[in-house]
Design an enzyme around this catalytic site. Structure first.
Site, mmCIF file in Angstrom:
data_model
loop_
_atom_site.group_PDB
_atom_site.id
_atom_site.type_symbol
_atom_site.label_atom_id
_atom_site.label_comp_id
_atom_site.label_asym_id
_atom_site.label_seq_id
_atom_site.Cartn_x
_atom_site.Cartn_y
_atom_site.Cartn_z
ATOM 1 N N GLY A 198 0.818 -1.204 0.000
ATOM 2 C CA GLY A 198 0.000 0.000 0.000
ATOM 3 C C GLY A 198 0.853 1.256 0.000
ATOM 4 O O GLY A 198 1.921 1.329 -0.621
ATOM 5 N N GLY A 199 0.380 2.273 0.744
ATOM 6 C CA GLY A 199 1.083 3.552 0.793
ATOM 7 C C GLY A 199 2.501 3.434 1.312
ATOM 8 O O GLY A 199 3.350 4.271 0.979
ATOM 9 N N GLY A 258 22.826 12.109 -30.861
ATOM 10 C CA GLY A 258 22.353 12.695 -29.612
ATOM 11 C C GLY A 258 22.825 11.930 -28.395
ATOM 12 O O GLY A 258 22.982 12.505 -27.309
ATOM 13 N N ALA A 259 23.079 10.621 -28.554
ATOM 14 C CA ALA A 259 23.555 9.827 -27.417
ATOM 15 C C ALA A 259 24.941 10.290 -26.974
ATOM 16 O O ALA A 259 25.259 10.268 -25.780
ATOM 17 C CB ALA A 259 23.574 8.348 -27.787
#
Length: 513
Positions: A168-169, A403-404
Site C-alpha cells: 500500500g502507501g 544525440g547519445a
C-alpha cells in the site's frame, strides 16, 4: 528509588526481549527480528533507542485491546564504522509491524533528528501496512513520512531496506529513498496485493510475481540492490554508508591515496576490441580503473545496457556511468536514460564526482520507444548532467554517435574534462549510415555500388572520424593510450577537486519527468 529503578529495568528488559512466541513465528518465516537486524547493521553497542516505552494511545482502543510498548517499530541512532546514522526498524512481531499514529510519530522523530544533525537515514521495512483500526490517523502518519522523505531528499542519504511485506502507501517511502535494498523470498512490495488485483481484474498472481525482489530489481527498477539473505544485505548497507557523506555539505569519506596518478593499466587495450561492433563487458573496464577493482553497482538487474555504481579512484569516491556493449550493444533506451539520470542526480546531490565511460551507438530506434517517450526520458538524462555541478570527466572508448554522444556528458553540456582513446569515433552517425545518406544518388547510379560505398566510407572515416578530429576542435581535451586511463582520470579528479559552481537563482528547475 531503588525499587522504582528495579521496576523500570525489569520493564525495559521485557520490552527488549519481546514475545518469545512471536519471535519464533518470525524466525519460522525466515526473518530476523527488528533488534537482531539492528545488531547486524550497526556497530556493536552503538545503538541509542528513542521512545522505547511509547504505546498506542488509549483513546479509540477497545476494552482489553493490547497496547504493547514500542508500538511495532524500534527507532534511534547508532554508528556504522564509527559514523553516525539514524535508523528505524519495523517490528513484525508487534501488530505485524503495522503503522499507526504512535508508530509513525517515532519514525517522524528519527527522520527529524537525521535531518537536523545531517546524518544518513536508514529504514528497515517489515510491515503489514496501515493499521486499519486507526483509520485516517494511520494515513496521516504515512503522509508525514513522505513529506519528510522529500524534505530530506538531496540533504541526507536515505536508504530503505525491504525485509518483509511493504504494501500500500508504505511503498512510497522506498520509492522516494536514494537507494532501496530488497531480500529475495521475504521482501514483497506493491500498492495493491494479489487479492485486490484478482478482485478488480480477474488476474491471479502470487506475492513474488507481483512485487518480489526480482520483479522490482529487474522489471520495475524500484529496487536498487537485491540480495539472497538479510546478512549479506545489511553488510552491503554498511558498505554503501562507508562510501557516502553524512549530508550534502560534507565530502564523501576518502581513503588513503593509492598512487593512481602514475599507474598503468595495459590490460584495458585487450578488454576493449578495436572493432566498434564487437561486444565486451564495461564492468571489466571499470574494475581496471578503480581501486582494488571494487565497484558497488546500483540497479545491476534493471536497464542493463547502462552500468551505474560507486567506486574509489586514488582513494576518492566517484560515481561511474558507462554504456554496456554486452546488452543491446550499449544503446540508450527509456529505462537506461532514466536509470542514469537518477544516479547522476544522486551523485551531484552528495558531492560525488562523475566519471562517464562512453561507447554508445545511439538511442534505441522504433515505434515502441518513440511512442513510450524516449525523447522525454533522454531529456531527463540530459537535464541531470547539465544541472550537475560536481567534477565531471568523460572518457570516450569507442563509438559516440548522435544525440547519445551529447547526453553522455559531452563537453557541450558541461563536462569538465573529456578524454578519448585512439579508437574513438565521434560523429552524427556511423560512416556507413552517413555515406548511404550523403551519396544516395551516386550509389544508386554506380555500376559497382559496393566498391563505391567502401571507398566513400573509407574517405568519410579518414576525413571526419579520425581519432584527432574532435581534439582538433577542442571537444576532446586529450587522446590517451588506454593504459593511461586510470592515471589520467586520477589526475583529472585531483585537478578538479576544488571545483566551485554557482547555480542561477531560481526556486527549482522543471525536470522533464
Amino acid at each position: 528509588m531503588v525499587e522504582l529503578n528495579g521496576e523500570r529495568q525489569s520493564l525495559r528488559e521485557r520490552i527488549v526481549a519481546g514475545a518469545p512466541a512471536a519471535i519464533e513465528r518470525q524466525h519460522a518465516l525466515g526473518k530476523r527480528t527488528a533488534r537482531e537486524r539492528l545488531d547486524l547493521l550497526l556497530d556493536e553497542n552503538s545503538f541509542t533507542e528513542v521512545d522505547l516505552y511509547r504505546r498506542r494511545g488509549a483513546t479509540g482502543a477497545g476494552p482489553g485491546e493490547r497496547r504493547p510498548h514500542t508500538d511495532g517499530v524500534v527507532a534511534g541512532s547508532g554508528t556504522i564504522e564509527g559514523r553516525r546514522v539514524f535508523v528505524y526498524a519495523q517490528d513484525f512481531t508487534v501488530f505485524g509491524g503495522s503503522l499507526g499514529e504512535s508508530h509513525a510519530a517515532k519514525i517522524h522523530k528519527v527522520m527529524d533528528l537525521a535531518i537536523a544533525t545531517g546524518a544518513p537515514l536508514i529504514g528497515l521495512n517489515d510491515s503489514g501496512g496501515a493499521r486499519i483500526q486507526e483509520g485516517v490517523l494511520a494515513l496521516h502518519g504515512f503522509g508525514g513520512i513522505f513529506r519528510r522523505n522529500v524534505e530530506a531528499s538531496g540533504v541526507i542519504p536515505q536508504i530503505n531496506v525491504i525485509l518483509g511485506p511493504c504494501a500500500g502507501g508504505a511503498a512510497y517511502s522506498p520509492a522516494l529513498a536514494d537507494v532501496t535494498f530488497m531480500v529475495r523470498g521475504t521482501a514483497k512490495m506493491y500498492l495493491t496485493g494479489p487479492d485486490v488485483v484478482e478482485a478488480v481484474s480477474g488476474e491471479r498472481v502470487g506475492h513474488d510475481e507481483l512485487g518480489g525482489a526480482d520483479v522490482h530489481g529487474g522489471l520495475s527498477g524500484v529496487a536498487t540492490v537485491v540480495h539472497d539473505d538479510e546478512e549479506s544485505c545489511l553488510a552491503d548497507v554498511r558498505y554503501l554508508v562507508s562510501m557516502l557523506p553524512g549530508n550534502n555539505l560534507d565530502p564523501a569519506p576518502a581513503a588513503a591515496s593509492r598512487g593512481a596518478t602514475t599507474q598503468l593499466r595495459p590490460r584495458l587495450a585487450d578488454i576493449v576490441p578495436a572493432e566498434p561492433n564487437q561486444p565486451y563487458d564495461i564492468r571489466a573496464v571499470v574494475e581496471e580503473l578503480v581501486d582494488d577493482g571494487e565497484f558497488f553497482e546500483l540497479h545491476e538487474l534493471w536497464a542493463r545496457n547502462i552500468v551505474c555504481g560507486l567506486a574509489r579512484i586514488d582513494g576518492a569516491v566517484v560515481g561511474v556511468v558507462g554504456n554496456q556493449p554486452l546488452v543491446l550493444a550499449g544503446v540508450l533506451d527509456r529505462a537506461a536514460a532514466q536509470k542514469a539520470a537518477r544516479f547522476v542526480r544522486f551523485c551531484d546531490s552528495f558531492n560525488i564526482p562523475l566519471v562517464t565511460l562512453v561507447d554508445v551507438p545511439g538511442f534505441l530506434p522504433g515505434t515502441e520507444q518513440e511512442h513510450g517517450g524516449i525523447i522525454r526520458y533522454g531529456a531527463q538524462l540530459l537535464y541531470a548532467y547539465c544541472e550537475a555541478t560536481v567534477p565531471r570527466i568523460q572518457v570516450i572508448l569507442r563509438k559516440a554517435y548522435g544525440g547519445a554522444y551529447i547526453v553522455m556528458d559531452s563537453r557541450s553540456i558541461g563536462a569538465d574534462l573529456s578524454l578519448a582513446w585512439p579508437t574513438n569515433e565521434i560523429a552524427v552517425m556511423g560512416a556507413e549510415g552517413a555515406v548511404n545518406i550523403l551519396h544516395r544518388r551516386e550509389l544508386a547510379a554506380a555500376a559497382d555500388p559496393a566498391r563505391l560505398r567502401a571507398r566513400l566510407v573509407r574517405e568519410y572515416t579518414e576525413e571526419f572520424m579520425h581519432p584527432q578530429y574532435a581534439a582538433e576542435r577542442g571537444l576532446v581535451d586529450d587522446v590517451i593510450d588506454p593504459a593511461d586511463t586510470r592515471s589520467a582520470v586520477a589526475r583529472g579528479l585531483a585537478m578538479l577537486r576544488d571545483k566551485r559552481s554557482r547555480p542561477p537563482q531560481r526556486k527549482h528547475g522543471n525536470v522533464p519527468l
